[in-house]
Design an enzyme around this catalytic site. Structure first.
Site, PDB file in Angstrom:
ATOM      1  N   LYS A  91       0.832  -1.202   0.000  1.00 52.74           N
ATOM      2  CA  LYS A  91       0.000   0.000   0.000  1.00 52.74           C
ATOM      3  C   LYS A  91       0.869   1.256   0.000  1.00 52.74           C
ATOM      4  O   LYS A  91       0.670   2.171  -0.812  1.00 52.74           O
ATOM      5  CB  LYS A  91      -0.904   0.010   1.230  1.00 52.74           C
ATOM      6  N   ASN A  92       1.851   1.312   0.913  1.00 52.95           N
ATOM      7  CA  ASN A  92       2.648   2.529   1.050  1.00 52.95           C
ATOM      8  C   ASN A  92       3.527   2.792  -0.164  1.00 52.95           C
ATOM      9  O   ASN A  92       3.869   3.941  -0.449  1.00 52.95           O
ATOM     10  CB  ASN A  92       3.488   2.460   2.327  1.00 52.95           C
ATOM     11  N   CYS A 134      -4.194  13.021  12.761  1.00 55.31           N
ATOM     12  CA  CYS A 134      -3.877  11.595  12.668  1.00 55.31           C
ATOM     13  C   CYS A 134      -4.061  10.942  14.028  1.00 55.31           C
ATOM     14  O   CYS A 134      -3.611  11.477  15.037  1.00 55.31           O
ATOM     15  CB  CYS A 134      -2.431  11.412  12.196  1.00 55.31           C
ATOM     16  N   ARG A 176       2.224  14.252  12.385  1.00 56.94           N
ATOM     17  CA  ARG A 176       3.217  13.977  11.347  1.00 56.94           C
ATOM     18  C   ARG A 176       3.343  15.259  10.531  1.00 56.94           C
ATOM     19  O   ARG A 176       2.715  15.412   9.486  1.00 56.94           O
ATOM     20  CB  ARG A 176       2.784  12.780  10.497  1.00 56.94           C
ATOM     21  N   ASP A 214       6.381  20.186   7.930  1.00 56.18           N
ATOM     22  CA  ASP A 214       7.495  21.129   7.847  1.00 56.18           C
ATOM     23  C   ASP A 214       8.722  20.537   7.176  1.00 56.18           C
ATOM     24  O   ASP A 214       9.484  21.251   6.509  1.00 56.18           O
ATOM     25  CB  ASP A 214       7.847  21.673   9.236  1.00 56.18           C
ATOM     26  N   ASP A 273       4.778   0.119  12.197  1.00 52.64           N
ATOM     27  CA  ASP A 273       3.501  -0.414  11.710  1.00 52.64           C
ATOM     28  C   ASP A 273       3.277  -1.881  12.087  1.00 52.64           C
ATOM     29  O   ASP A 273       2.228  -2.447  11.778  1.00 52.64           O
ATOM     30  CB  ASP A 273       3.389  -0.250  10.190  1.00 52.64           C
ATOM     31  N   ARG A 291      -8.387   0.003   4.764  1.00 54.52           N
ATOM     32  CA  ARG A 291      -7.370   0.913   4.232  1.00 54.52           C
ATOM     33  C   ARG A 291      -6.061   0.192   3.948  1.00 54.52           C
ATOM     34  O   ARG A 291      -5.283   0.639   3.101  1.00 54.52           O
ATOM     35  CB  ARG A 291      -7.116   2.063   5.199  1.00 54.52           C
TER      36      ARG A 291
END
Length: 421
Positions: free
Chosen positions: A22-23, A118, A123, A126, A308, A400
């Site tokens: 997914k990422n 989140c 997160r 910047d 994760d 997700r």
């Protein structure tokens, strides 16, 4: 909202196919913005986050088609109609900010909503902003949107990231491939998803060296071509299913997985007493010990233990013999699954970013509530070995990041079903 019911059903046996990452896919899809020629992604995961990125790209004028039952995504950005990523879409998924770098590189302008809050902590953007400003972008925050422009184009330079952020590395990398001159990204993230993005960009004609190390060098080119790219296997899905026998016993083979995606994680599994080995088709995991052993874990950027997989690991350690200490160094507020595991009889003490887990003989099924994506699956795993019935509520997070989870677990012998709201 849907819920998932799980009952212990004896040892697991069989094969579990591992989907594309997914990422990785969420970064590869915006890469289409860098070229007018088509980009085709194979081994794409079928997840709600992928559908959200599809909506965002279509709102910019990208043509997106799902082929082969959704496992192939065909993208074409030959006719962009907008450079504005609206809040209504961006708020649903933080990875939406990955359109910022490509739009700036190709169009010289981008207006991108700040992502929403989140559940697992701040997160901040910047790091992304500082990197793109180093490349020559001018970025102003107004009304919740980043208004970015590069009136003289992006220019290669040295970019030192304050933190090895995966998203900031991806945004900077995609911006740099079309910048004039050479860009050196220092303290770059080293995750396999970064390597996969660099490989895809290289197939499109980018000149990139050092992906997978802390220093990435990019020689800017004038244009990129189209390409076809196979999405790397999802290491977090892989790690999650590798843990399944730890709860239920038995043996599973994770098809398409590779141990080199999860070095630090694999070391911990072997220390607790699981048997882990490469197979011809993927990775095989077996539980032969009656009781697993406690182990200490610290989450770190890749190649360290993945944040994760922290929730899933905590759930497993709840029944390991002895006391485990789990330290979360990536995100604050990421122990929200601990109180839910305690409802199942776990003994967990949380102090700031550290959890002390004293193993019990067995967890007991209970109604629990999922608070985020990885917490959802950790509670489901816990239910595989718990006494009685576990009902995990608010599992909308699950879709997700896990493709057809109930189907995959049922195929290896789990007693699991989704209960529609």
């Amino acid at each position: 909202m849907d819920s998932i019911r799980v009952r212990a059903n004896g040892p697991l046996r069989g094969q579990i196919p591992i989907a594309g990452a997914k990422n990785a896919c969420l970064a590869l899809m915006p890469a289409t913005l860098l070229s007018e020629e088509p980009l085709t992604l194979t081994n794409a995961p079928r997840l709600s986050d992928i559908r959200t990125m599809t909506l965002l790209l279509r709102s910019l004028g990208v043509e997106v088609s799902a082929l082969a039952d959704g496992k192939v995504i065909a993208l074409s950005s030959h006719g962009l109609t907008s450079t504005r990523a609206d809040y209504d879409i961006v708020r649903k998924m933080r990875a939406s900010n990955l359109v910022l770098g490509p739009l700036l590189a190709r169009e010289g302008v981008a207006t991108v909503s700040l992502p929403g809050g989140c559940a697992i902590g701040a997160r901040p953007m910047d790091i992304h902003i500082a990197a793109l400003e180093a490349l020559g972008a001018e970025i102003e925050l107004r009304d919740g949107y980043l208004h970015a422009k590069a009136p003289r184009g992006l220019r290669g330079t040295r970019v030192a990231l304050r933190f090895a952020s995966v998203g900031a590395t991806e945004n900077t990398l995609m911006a740099a491939v079309l910048a004039k001159g050479t860009t050196v990204i220092e303290n770059a993230a080293r995750e396999p998803e970064i390597v996969d993005l660099a490989l895809c960009l290289s197939r499109m004609g980018a000149q990139i060296d050092g992906a997978g190390t802390s220093t990435i060098t990019v020689q800017g080119v004038d244009r990129l071509a189209g390409a076809t790219h196979h999405v790397v296997a999802d290491r977090i899905e892989l790690g999650t299913y590798m843990l399944a026998p730890a709860f239920a016993g038995g043996e599973v083979e994770c098809i398409g997985g590779h141990l080199d995606l999860l070095g630090a994680f694999v070391e911990k599994l072997r220390l607790v007493g699981l048997e882990v080995e490469e197979s011809a088709a993927g990775v095989r995991v077996r539980r032969s010990a009656d009781r697993l052993q406690a182990v200490d874990v610290v989450t770190e950027p890749y190649p360290g233990f993945p944040t994760d997989l922290q929730a899933q690991m905590m759930a497993m350690l709840c029944t390991a013999q002895g006391v485990s200490v789990l330290e979360e160094r990536i995100f604050e507020n990421r122990f929200m699954h601990a109180p839910e595991l305690m409802r199942m009889g776990a003994r967990i003490e949380v102090h700031g970013g550290t959890a002390r887990i004293t193993g019990v003989e067995r967890l007991r099924g209970a109604p629990v509530m999922a608070t985020d994506l990885r917490a959802s699956v950790s509670l489901i795993l816990a239910g595989l070995g718990a006494e009685g019935e576990t009902v995990v509520n608010r599992v909308y997070h699950l879709d997700r990041g896990y493709e057809r989870l109930e189907e995959k677990l049922r195929a290896v012998g789990a007693d699991i079903e989704r209960i529609a709201a």
